[in-house]
Scaffold this motif. Structure first.
Motif, PDB file in Angstrom:
ATOM      1  N   THR A 183      14.541  -4.193 -15.085  1.00  0.00           N
ATOM      2  CA  THR A 183      13.818  -4.257 -13.929  1.00  0.00           C
ATOM      3  C   THR A 183      12.495  -3.496 -13.872  1.00  0.00           C
ATOM      4  N   LEU A 184      12.558  -2.341 -14.493  1.00  0.00           N
ATOM      5  CA  LEU A 184      11.472  -1.555 -14.207  1.00  0.00           C
ATOM      6  C   LEU A 184      10.295  -2.239 -15.139  1.00  0.00           C
ATOM      7  N   ARG A 185      10.714  -2.721 -16.269  1.00  0.00           N
ATOM      8  CA  ARG A 185       9.585  -3.428 -17.167  1.00  0.00           C
ATOM      9  C   ARG A 185       9.035  -4.775 -16.796  1.00  0.00           C
ATOM     10  N   TRP A 186      10.085  -5.612 -16.212  1.00  0.00           N
ATOM     11  CA  TRP A 186       9.855  -6.797 -16.021  1.00  0.00           C
ATOM     12  C   TRP A 186       9.906  -7.173 -14.693  1.00  0.00           C
ATOM     13  N   VAL A 187      11.090  -7.229 -14.126  1.00  0.00           N
ATOM     14  CA  VAL A 187      11.429  -7.886 -12.807  1.00  0.00           C
ATOM     15  C   VAL A 187      10.519  -7.139 -11.808  1.00  0.00           C
ATOM     16  N   ALA A 188      10.577  -5.841 -11.765  1.00  0.00           N
ATOM     17  CA  ALA A 188       9.820  -5.335 -10.428  1.00  0.00           C
ATOM     18  C   ALA A 188       8.247  -5.560 -10.746  1.00  0.00           C
ATOM     19  N   PRO A 189       7.641  -5.213 -11.706  1.00  0.00           N
ATOM     20  CA  PRO A 189       6.312  -5.823 -11.881  1.00  0.00           C
ATOM     21  C   PRO A 189       5.987  -7.059 -11.505  1.00  0.00           C
ATOM     22  N   LEU A 190       6.808  -8.262 -11.903  1.00  0.00           N
ATOM     23  CA  LEU A 190       6.432  -9.605 -11.750  1.00  0.00           C
ATOM     24  C   LEU A 190       6.726 -10.029 -10.031  1.00  0.00           C
ATOM     25  N   LEU A 191       7.683  -9.415  -9.545  1.00  0.00           N
ATOM     26  CA  LEU A 191       8.169  -9.728  -8.359  1.00  0.00           C
ATOM     27  C   LEU A 191       7.300  -8.990  -7.390  1.00  0.00           C
ATOM     28  N   LEU A 192       7.018  -7.710  -7.547  1.00  0.00           N
ATOM     29  CA  LEU A 192       5.920  -6.982  -6.588  1.00  0.00           C
ATOM     30  C   LEU A 192       4.739  -7.264  -6.622  1.00  0.00           C
ATOM     31  N   GLY A 193       4.317  -7.812  -7.978  1.00  0.00           N
ATOM     32  CA  GLY A 193       2.926  -8.363  -8.119  1.00  0.00           C
ATOM     33  C   GLY A 193       2.757  -9.611  -7.201  1.00  0.00           C
ATOM     34  N   GLY A 194       3.851 -10.477  -7.007  1.00  0.00           N
ATOM     35  CA  GLY A 194       3.765 -11.922  -6.349  1.00  0.00           C
ATOM     36  C   GLY A 194       3.701 -11.392  -4.801  1.00  0.00           C
ATOM     37  N   VAL A 195       4.655 -10.210  -4.384  1.00  0.00           N
ATOM     38  CA  VAL A 195       4.738  -9.922  -2.912  1.00  0.00           C
ATOM     39  C   VAL A 195       3.239  -9.263  -2.873  1.00  0.00           C
ATOM     40  N   PHE A 196       2.924  -8.572  -3.627  1.00  0.00           N
ATOM     41  CA  PHE A 196       1.585  -7.768  -3.415  1.00  0.00           C
ATOM     42  C   PHE A 196       0.541  -8.837  -3.044  1.00  0.00           C
ATOM     43  N   ALA A 197       0.430 -10.086  -3.951  1.00  0.00           N
ATOM     44  CA  ALA A 197      -0.515 -10.944  -3.847  1.00  0.00           C
ATOM     45  C   ALA A 197      -0.499 -11.540  -2.431  1.00  0.00           C
ATOM     46  N   LEU A 198       0.742 -11.911  -2.158  1.00  0.00           N
ATOM     47  CA  LEU A 198       1.009 -12.645  -0.884  1.00  0.00           C
ATOM     48  C   LEU A 198       0.764 -11.948   0.379  1.00  0.00           C
ATOM     49  N   SER A 199       0.936 -10.684   0.403  1.00  0.00           N
ATOM     50  CA  SER A 199       0.698  -9.643   1.188  1.00  0.00           C
ATOM     51  C   SER A 199      -1.144  -9.722   1.624  1.00  0.00           C
ATOM     52  N   CYS A 200      -1.788  -9.602   0.494  1.00  0.00           N
ATOM     53  CA  CYS A 200      -3.294  -9.493   0.389  1.00  0.00           C
ATOM     54  C   CYS A 200      -3.518 -10.933   1.191  1.00  0.00           C
ATOM     55  N   VAL A 201      -3.038 -11.863   0.764  1.00  0.00           N
ATOM     56  CA  VAL A 201      -3.562 -13.261   1.291  1.00  0.00           C
ATOM     57  C   VAL A 201      -3.227 -13.214   2.734  1.00  0.00           C
ATOM     58  N   GLU A 202      -1.938 -12.989   3.159  1.00  0.00           N
ATOM     59  CA  GLU A 202      -1.813 -12.769   4.653  1.00  0.00           C
ATOM     60  C   GLU A 202      -2.643 -12.058   5.350  1.00  0.00           C
ATOM     61  N   ILE A 203      -2.859 -10.877   4.810  1.00  0.00           N
ATOM     62  CA  ILE A 203      -4.007  -9.994   5.640  1.00  0.00           C
ATOM     63  C   ILE A 203      -5.540 -10.492   5.455  1.00  0.00           C
ATOM     64  N   ILE A 204      -5.626 -11.147   4.438  1.00  0.00           N
ATOM     65  CA  ILE A 204      -7.381 -11.586   4.226  1.00  0.00           C
ATOM     66  C   ILE A 204      -7.307 -13.054   4.881  1.00  0.00           C
ATOM     67  N   GLN A 205      -6.391 -13.815   4.841  1.00  0.00           N
ATOM     68  CA  GLN A 205      -6.677 -15.359   5.195  1.00  0.00           C
ATOM     69  C   GLN A 205      -7.162 -15.371   6.708  1.00  0.00           C
ATOM     70  N   PRO A 206      -6.651 -14.578   7.725  1.00  0.00           N
ATOM     71  CA  PRO A 206      -7.001 -14.573   8.804  1.00  0.00           C
ATOM     72  C   PRO A 206      -8.496 -14.324   9.228  1.00  0.00           C
ATOM     73  N   LYS A 207      -9.085 -13.527   8.350  1.00  0.00           N
ATOM     74  CA  LYS A 207     -10.240 -12.887   8.441  1.00  0.00           C
ATOM     75  C   LYS A 207     -11.357 -14.034   8.140  1.00  0.00           C
ATOM     76  N   ILE A 208     -10.956 -14.630   7.005  1.00  0.00           N
ATOM     77  CA  ILE A 208     -11.718 -15.707   6.328  1.00  0.00           C
ATOM     78  C   ILE A 208     -11.725 -16.742   7.249  1.00  0.00           C
ATOM     79  N   SER A 209     -10.571 -17.244   7.938  1.00  0.00           N
ATOM     80  CA  SER A 209     -10.666 -18.260   9.029  1.00  0.00           C
ATOM     81  C   SER A 209     -11.642 -17.887  10.093  1.00  0.00           C
ATOM     82  N   LEU A 210     -11.567 -16.672  10.544  1.00  0.00           N
ATOM     83  CA  LEU A 210     -12.546 -16.232  11.528  1.00  0.00           C
ATOM     84  C   LEU A 210     -13.889 -16.663  11.133  1.00  0.00           C
ATOM     85  N   TRP A 211     -14.466 -16.338   9.930  1.00  0.00           N
ATOM     86  CA  TRP A 211     -15.667 -16.459   9.573  1.00  0.00           C
ATOM     87  C   TRP A 211     -16.058 -17.811   9.264  1.00  0.00           C
ATOM     88  N   LEU A 212     -15.053 -18.688   8.897  1.00  0.00           N
ATOM     89  CA  LEU A 212     -15.384 -20.244   8.826  1.00  0.00           C
ATOM     90  C   LEU A 212     -15.510 -21.006  10.083  1.00  0.00           C
TER      91      LEU A 212
END
Ligand code: PFF
Length: 464
Positions: A435-464
Motif C-alpha cells: 500500500t505504502l509503495r504503490w496503492v497509496a501513491p497511485l490512489l492519492l495521486g489521482g485524488v489529489f489531481a481531482l481535487s486540484c481540478v475541482e478547485i481550479i476549474q470554477p476559477k477558469i470558467s469564471l475567466w472564460l
C-alpha cells in the motif's frame, strides 16, 4: 544515515539506532498505552465525525459514499496511520526533524507541510468550535429555534458579532492551556475523562434516536440511496477520501507528534487498529443519531458547517420537551470532541517550535496560539473563507501530505516500517508495504489531481 542537529548543538545519529535520544519536544512520555490511544482517538474524533460524515452521505452518494469512505479508511487510512506512527515513534522527534531524520534535508518540506496544514486547520477549526460552544450556551439558556427562519437567524447570530470573537479566543486559550500543561498532565488527562464521557453520551443519544418512530425510514432513505453513476462520480470519490483523511487526522503531523512520545515497547499495529476502529465507529454512530433528525435543510446552501447549526437545532426542536436536553447533550459532545482535536492540531506547531527554538512547553504553547489566532482571523470574519480553507487545507493539502508520507515511508525508509511493525503477521506487513509503495501513491495521486481540478476549474470558467 542522516545526522540530525538538535537545539543546543547536540548532533545525533538518525535512524539506525531506534532508541535514539528524543528531541526536546518528545521527552515527556505518555503515562500508559491506553492514555496514548485515548489521546490519539481524541485527535481523530471531532466535528468531522459528528457532522461531516452524515452531511456528505446525505448530500450525495448515500451508499456509494459510505462504501468508498470505508474502503478509503481500511485501504489507505490504516496503513498511513501506521506509517505516521512509525515515523513519530522511531525518530522521537517533532514533525520537521522527523522527516529530515528519515529522508534527509530534501524531505524537510514535508515537515513544513505538516506544520502549515495543522496551523491553518486549527485557525478555522477554532472558529467552528466557538460556534459549538455558543450553541451549547444558547440551548442551556433556553433559546432553541423552532422554525426555519428562527434556525437561520440562530446560525447568523452564532457566527457573527463580538461574542463570536470572544468564543474563538476562549477556545484557543483553553486549547493552549491543555497543551501548555504537558503531555501527561494536560493532553492525556483531558482524554482520559472526555473520551469515555463522549462514548457514553453517544450511546445514550443513539438509543433514543434509533428508537424514534420513522428512524428506519430515514435510514433507508439516506443510507440506502443507490445510483450506479455515484460509484464513478469523481466528486464522491474525492469527498470520500478527503473525509477519511480529515476524520483520522492524517497528513497533518498530529499523529506523528503524538507518537513521538511513545516508547519502543508499544504495539503500534494494535494501537492503530483501535484508533481507526474508534474513529470510524464514532462516525457511524453519529450518522445513526443525526439522520433521523435531519430535514431537507441539508441541501439548503449553508455548506457543511452552517447546516450543522441549522438542521440539528431544528431537528431537536421538533422533539418537544426532551429537545433542549438532548440538544445540550449533542453540543456538549461536539464541544469535547472538537477541543481534543484542536489540542492535537496545536501540538504540531508547538513541538516544531520547541525543537527549533529550544523554548519550554508553556511559553511555546502560548506564543504559538497567538500566531494561530492571527492566522485564523480571515475564517473568523468570513464563512466563505472558512469553507475555502477547509477545502484547501483540510482536503487537498492533507491528501498531498499523505501522498508524500507514503512515498517517504514506502520508498525511502521501508526498513524502519518493517522493523517497527515486525509484530504484524507477514502477509499483513506485505500488504502495508504494498500500500505504502504503490496503492497509496497511485490512489492519492489521482485524488489529489481531482481535487486540484475541482478547485481550479470554477476559477477558469469564471475567466472564460
Ligand atoms: N479529525 C478531526 C475531525 O474529524 O474533526 C479533525 C482533525 C484533527 C484534523 C486533528 C487534523 C488533525 F490533525
Amino acid at each position: 544515515m542522516y545526522i540530525v542537529t538538535l537545539p543546543g548543538g547536540l548532533g545525533m545519529a538518525g535512524l539506525e539506532n531506534s532508541n535514539s535520544v528524543p528531541s526536546a519536544s518528545a521527552q515527556q512520555g505518555w503515562g500508559s498505552s491506553l492514555g496514548f490511544i485515548l489521546a490519539a482517538a481524541g485527535s481523530a474524533i471531532g466535528l468531522g465525525n459528528l457532522w461531516g460524515l452524515t452531511y456528505r452521505i446525505a448530500l450525495g452518494g448515500g451508499m456509494a459514499f459510505l462504501v468508498l469512505y470505508l474502503v478509503a479508511v481500511v485501504l489507505l487510512g490504516f496503513p498511513l496511520l501506521l506509517a505516521e506512527l512509525v515515523l513519530g515513534r522511531h525518530t522521537r522527534r517533532s514533525p520537521v526533524l522527523a522527516t529530515v531524520a528519515v529522508g534527509g534535508p530534501s524531505w524537510r518540506f514535508l515537515g513544513w507541510l505538516f506544520l502549515l496544514s495543522s496551523t491553518l486547520i486549527l485557525g478555522y477549526y477554532a472558529v467552528i468550535t466557538g460556534w459549538v460552544g455558543r450553541a451549547l450556551l444558547a440551548v442551556l439558556q433556553g433559546h432553541l429555534p423552532t422554525d426555519q427562519a428562527g434556525a437561520d437567524a440562530f446560525f447568523l447570530q452564532l457566527s457573527g458579532g463580538w461574542a463570536e470573537g470572544v468564543a474563538y479566543g476562549l477556545v484557543l486559550a483553553l486549547t493552549a492551556a491543555v497543551v501548555a500543561t504537558g503531555v501527561q498532565r494536560g493532553i492525556e488527562r483531558l482524554s482520559r475523562w472526555s473520551m469515555p464521557a463522549l462514548l457514553v453520551l453517544l450511546m445514550g443519544l443513539l438509543l433514543w434516536s434509533a428508537s424514534r418512530a420513522g428512524a428506519s425510514a430515514s435510514y433507508a432513505e439516506v443510507l440506502l440511496q443507490w445510483r450506479w453513476c455515484d460509484w464513478l462520480d469523481p466528486r464522491i470519490l474525492r469527498q470520500a477520501f478527503s473525509q477519511a483523511f480529515f476524520s483520522l487526522g492524517l497528513g497533518s503531523g498530529a499523529m506523528l507528534a503524538y507518537a513521538s512520545h511513545l516508547g519502543q515497547g508499544d504495539p503500534l499495529p494494535r494501537q492503530a487498529a483501535i484508533i481507526t476502529a474508534l474513529d470510524t465507529g464514532v462516525g457511524l454512530l453519529a450518522v445513526l443519531i443525526v439522520v433521523p433528525l435531519m430535514g431537507p435543510v441539508v441541501n439548503g446552501g449553508y455548506g457543511a458547517v452552517g447546516a450543522l447549526f441549522v438542521a440539528i437545532p431544528l431537528g431537536f426542536a421538533s422533539l418537544g420537551n426532551a429537545g433542549p436536553l438532548l440538544m445540550a447533550a449533542f453540543f456538549f459532545l461536539a464541544a469535547i470532541a472538537a477541543i481534543t482535536s484542536a489540542v492535537a492540531l496545536l501540538e504540531v506547531p508547538v513541538a516544531v517550535v520547541m525543537d527549533r527554538l529550544g523554548w519550554g512547553r508553556a511559553r511555546t504553547a502560548w506564543s504559538t496560539v497567538a500566531v494561530v489566532a492571527l492566522l485564523g482571523l480571515p475564517a473568523l470574519l468570513s464563512t466563505d473563507l472558512l469553507m475555502a480553507s477547509h477545502d484547501l487545507f483540510g482536503g487537498v493539502v492533507l491528501i498531498g501530505s499523505g501522498l508524500l508520507l507514503s512515498l517517504l515511508m514506502g520508498w525511502v525508509a521501508p526498513q524502519q516500517v518493517r522493523q517497527d511493525l515486525s509484530q504484524l503477521p507477514p502477509p499483513l506487513l506485505r500488504g502495508v508495504m504494498l500500500t505504502l509503495r504503490w496503492v497509496a501513491p497511485l490512489l492519492l495521486g489521482g485524488v489529489f489531481a481531482l481535487s486540484c481540478v475541482e478547485i481550479i476549474q470554477p476559477k477558469i470558467s469564471l475567466w472564460l
